[in-house]
Motif scaffolding. Structure first.
Motif, PDB file in Angstrom:
ATOM      1  N   THR A 147       8.687  -1.652  13.294  1.00 59.96           N
ATOM      2  CA  THR A 147       7.710  -0.640  12.853  1.00 59.96           C
ATOM      3  C   THR A 147       6.913  -1.239  11.692  1.00 59.96           C
ATOM      4  OG1 THR A 147       9.199   0.262  11.174  1.00 59.96           O
ATOM      5  CG2 THR A 147       9.264   1.340  13.320  1.00 59.96           C
ATOM      6  N   GLY A 148       5.866  -0.539  11.298  1.00 58.69           N
ATOM      7  CA  GLY A 148       5.143  -0.948  10.099  1.00 58.69           C
ATOM      8  C   GLY A 148       6.044  -0.827   8.867  1.00 58.69           C
ATOM      9  N   MET A 149       6.856   0.236   8.826  1.00 58.46           N
ATOM     10  CA  MET A 149       7.732   0.427   7.674  1.00 58.46           C
ATOM     11  C   MET A 149       8.780  -0.679   7.566  1.00 58.46           C
ATOM     12  SD  MET A 149       6.332   2.744   6.106  1.00 58.46           S
ATOM     13  CE  MET A 149       7.403   2.327   4.761  1.00 58.46           C
TER      14      MET A 149
ATOM     15  N   TYR B 261      -0.335   4.466   1.664  1.00 54.81           N
ATOM     16  CA  TYR B 261       0.280   5.178   2.784  1.00 54.81           C
ATOM     17  C   TYR B 261       1.541   5.927   2.317  1.00 54.81           C
ATOM     18  CZ  TYR B 261       2.643   5.859   7.265  1.00 54.81           C
ATOM     19  OH  TYR B 261       3.291   6.401   8.345  1.00 54.81           O
TER      20      TYR B 261
ATOM     21  N   THR C 125       4.977   4.291   2.705  1.00 53.62           N
ATOM     22  CA  THR C 125       5.184   3.154   1.801  1.00 53.62           C
ATOM     23  C   THR C 125       5.526   3.677   0.407  1.00 53.62           C
ATOM     24  OG1 THR C 125       3.481   1.995   3.062  1.00 53.62           O
ATOM     25  CG2 THR C 125       4.148   0.990   0.986  1.00 53.62           C
TER      26      THR C 125
ATOM     27  N   GLU D 166      -3.797  -1.684  -0.554  1.00 52.67           N
ATOM     28  CA  GLU D 166      -4.133  -1.072   0.721  1.00 52.67           C
ATOM     29  C   GLU D 166      -5.614  -0.736   0.647  1.00 52.67           C
ATOM     30  OE1 GLU D 166      -1.121   1.824   2.040  1.00 52.67           O
ATOM     31  OE2 GLU D 166      -2.776   2.859   3.004  1.00 52.67           O
TER      32      GLU D 166
ATOM     33  N   ASP E 279      -2.001  -4.465   2.915  1.00 56.63           N
ATOM     34  CA  ASP E 279      -1.763  -3.700   4.131  1.00 56.63           C
ATOM     35  C   ASP E 279      -3.119  -3.592   4.839  1.00 56.63           C
ATOM     36  OD1 ASP E 279      -1.460  -1.702   6.063  1.00 56.63           O
ATOM     37  OD2 ASP E 279       0.031  -0.608   4.896  1.00 56.63           O
TER      38      ASP E 279
ATOM     39  N   THR F  19      -3.785  -2.614   7.918  1.00 58.41           N
ATOM     40  CA  THR F  19      -3.696  -1.769   9.115  1.00 58.41           C
ATOM     41  C   THR F  19      -5.027  -1.117   9.491  1.00 58.41           C
ATOM     42  OG1 THR F  19      -1.374  -1.300   8.646  1.00 58.41           O
ATOM     43  CG2 THR F  19      -2.511   0.249  10.087  1.00 58.41           C
ATOM     44  N   PHE F  20      -5.757  -0.605   8.498  1.00 62.73           N
ATOM     45  CA  PHE F  20      -6.980   0.152   8.803  1.00 62.73           C
ATOM     46  C   PHE F  20      -8.115  -0.738   9.307  1.00 62.73           C
ATOM     47  CE2 PHE F  20      -6.984   4.567   6.597  1.00 62.73           C
ATOM     48  CZ  PHE F  20      -5.709   4.812   7.056  1.00 62.73           C
TER      49      PHE F  20
ATOM     50  N   SER G 263       0.843  -2.156  10.371  1.00 64.82           N
ATOM     51  CA  SER G 263       1.508  -1.300  11.326  1.00 64.82           C
ATOM     52  C   SER G 263       0.750  -1.566  12.623  1.00 64.82           C
ATOM     53  CB  SER G 263       1.378   0.169  10.909  1.00 64.82           C
ATOM     54  OG  SER G 263       1.763   0.975  12.004  1.00 64.82           O
TER      55      SER G 263
ATOM     56  N   THR H  60       1.416  -0.378  15.305  1.00 63.27           N
ATOM     57  CA  THR H  60       1.379   0.942  15.949  1.00 63.27           C
ATOM     58  C   THR H  60      -0.059   1.444  16.073  1.00 63.27           C
ATOM     59  OG1 THR H  60       3.397   1.407  14.691  1.00 63.27           O
ATOM     60  CG2 THR H  60       2.320   3.287  15.750  1.00 63.27           C
ATOM     61  N   LYS H  61      -0.896   1.033  15.152  1.00 62.85           N
ATOM     62  CA  LYS H  61      -2.242   1.580  15.030  1.00 62.85           C
ATOM     63  C   LYS H  61      -3.229   0.743  15.860  1.00 62.85           C
ATOM     64  CE  LYS H  61       0.162   4.129  12.283  1.00 62.85           C
ATOM     65  NZ  LYS H  61       0.293   3.879  10.854  1.00 62.85           N
TER      66      LYS H  61
ATOM     67  N   GLY I 161       5.277  -0.591  15.915  1.00 63.05           N
ATOM     68  CA  GLY I 161       5.570  -1.974  15.572  1.00 63.05           C
ATOM     69  C   GLY I 161       4.903  -2.372  14.276  1.00 63.05           C
TER      70      GLY I 161
ATOM     71  N   LEU J 145      -2.863   7.003  13.942  1.00 62.35           N
ATOM     72  CA  LEU J 145      -4.274   6.614  14.002  1.00 62.35           C
ATOM     73  C   LEU J 145      -4.411   5.337  14.814  1.00 62.35           C
ATOM     74  CD1 LEU J 145      -4.893   4.064  11.535  1.00 62.35           C
ATOM     75  CD2 LEU J 145      -3.612   5.862  10.406  1.00 62.35           C
TER      76      LEU J 145
END
Ligand SMILES: *Cc1c(COP(=O)(O)O)cnc(C)c1O
Length: 378
Positions: free
Chosen positions: A73-75, A98, A101, A141, A170, A172-173, A192, A194-195, A205, A324
């Motif tokens: 996961t991202g976490m 986040y 986090t 972030e 981070d 992710t965005f 993450s 996942t996004k 993931g 997201l």
């Protein structure tokens, strides 16, 4: 290789048994040794797996790092990175990171005696004031969540380098399609997956990409020791998703820009937060470090005219959901949903209002998306 070519070809292992065009899934938990001390590169899937390796090579190439570790996961990616620290170490990070986090830092890692300062990262001179002899890491972030503030990665990395601090971004965005933190001076780019990287809302993931071999080895050790590596099937799904990352990001962004402009002029919207609007205070900074603005946006709804519940109930194409970065548009209220894991005080400090609405803009037709928002607002 250019970015789009890398996304399709990097790491994608050629199967030599049957010449399959895509990477096979190797669900095997263990791998046979030819003799003691001699195997074909893999011994046990927690420690290494050919399908996961393909994904790791792909993401490392997209981020222009030396290596990546893909996690469950991202976490768990954040957990593995924070385990670079020891009791007594100090971390500087934003007050609007986040929620998960924030929770990890303020609970488990604080309990282990690691100190965190959650501060306004907008001013570099402010960050400097918080650096002490025990500071080891700056955690960035950007854009922030849910208010889409932009942090100056280059400027922070410059200060960090003077003091030998590890800079983690981070990413992710933005994804590496729009922003490459390692090229701006960061040591670690974290996701993450996942996004957007996976992009289809069907797997969770994470990924950690390192700038140096030394860091990559430490991260690999942590991921293996903690047992948080990504499963082969999930790795395979993410590898399938990442191939269309450039196409999806372009469309996500086109839609986001149109929706942000629509919301920005709507009488029931108090404020629209999107770094691609020329009125956004960090519009120029965003352009200086990223090749795009991403597709996350948020806005404050005028609840004296329309309640959040009534607004959400009327929407047809936006699912009321956290998360997201998937192809489908999602909408949510950060105060009550994605950021509920932060204390009320922390949410206030971050500037999150109860009437704030966050949108993950999907790749549907922009006219449909705007029409839907329009009828729900009216
Ligand atoms: C979702 C998210 C995470 C956590 O990732 P999971 O895959 O949910 O564990 C971390 N950082 C950001 C910016 C995120 O959006």
């Amino acid at each position: 290789m250019k970015f789009n070519t890398k996304a399709v070809h990097e790491g994608v292992r050629k199967d030599e048994s049957y010449n399959s065009v895509i990477t096979p899934i190797y669900p095997s938990s263990t791998f046979r040794f030819d003799r003691i001390g001699e195997n074909r590169g893999y011994d046990y899937t927690r420690s290494g797996n050919p399908t996961r390796k393909a994904l790791e090579e792909n993401i490392a190439a997209l981020e222009e790092g030396v290596a990546a570790s893909c996690t469950s996961t991202g976490m768990s990616a954040s957990t593995a990175v924070l385990h670079l620290l020891k009791t007594g170490d100090h971390v500087i990070t934003g007050n609007d990171i986040y929620g998960g986090t924030y929770r990890l830092m303020t609970s488990l890692f604080s309990d282990m005696g690691i100190k965190f300062d959650f501060i306004d990262m907008a001013s570099v001179s402010n960050i400097k004031q918080y650096i002490t002899s025990t500071t080891k890491m700056i955690w960035i972030e950007t854009p922030s969540n849910p208010l889409l503030r932009i942090v100056d990665i280059r400027a922070i990395c410059r200060i960090a380098q003077e003091q030998s601090l590890i800079v983690v971004v981070d990413n992710t965005f933005m994804t590496p399609y729009f922003q490459k933190p390692l090229l701006l001076g960061a040591d670690i780019s974290l996701h993450s997956t996942t996004k957007y990287i996976n992009g289809h809302s069907d797997v969770v993931g994470g990924a950690i990409v390192s700038k140096t071999l030394d860091l990559a080895q430490k991260i690999y050790f942590n991921v293996n020791a903690l047992g948080v590596s990504e499963a082969p099937f999930d790795s395979w799904l993410v590898l399938r998703g990442v191939k269309t990352l450039p196409l999806r990001m372009e469309k996500h962004q086109q839609n986001a820009l149109k929706i942000a402009e629509f919301l920005n002029h709507h009488p029931k919207v108090i404020h629209t937060y999107y770094p691609g609007l020329k009125t956004h205070p960090n519009y120029e900074l965003c352009q200086s470090q990223s090749s795009g603005f991403g597709a996350m946006l948020s806005f404050d709804l005028d609840e004296s005219q329309l309640t959040l519940d009534d607004f959400f109930a009327k929407l047809k194409y936006y699912s009321l959901a956290e998360s997201l970065g998937g192809v489908e548009s999602l909408i949510e209220a950060p105060w009550y949903m994605s950021h509920a894991s932060m204390s009320e005080e922390a949410r206030n400090l971050a500037g999150i209002k109860k009437c704030n609405v966050r949108v993950s803009v999907g790749i549907e037709d922009s006219e449909d998306l705007i029409e839907d928002l329009s009828q729900a607002l009216d």
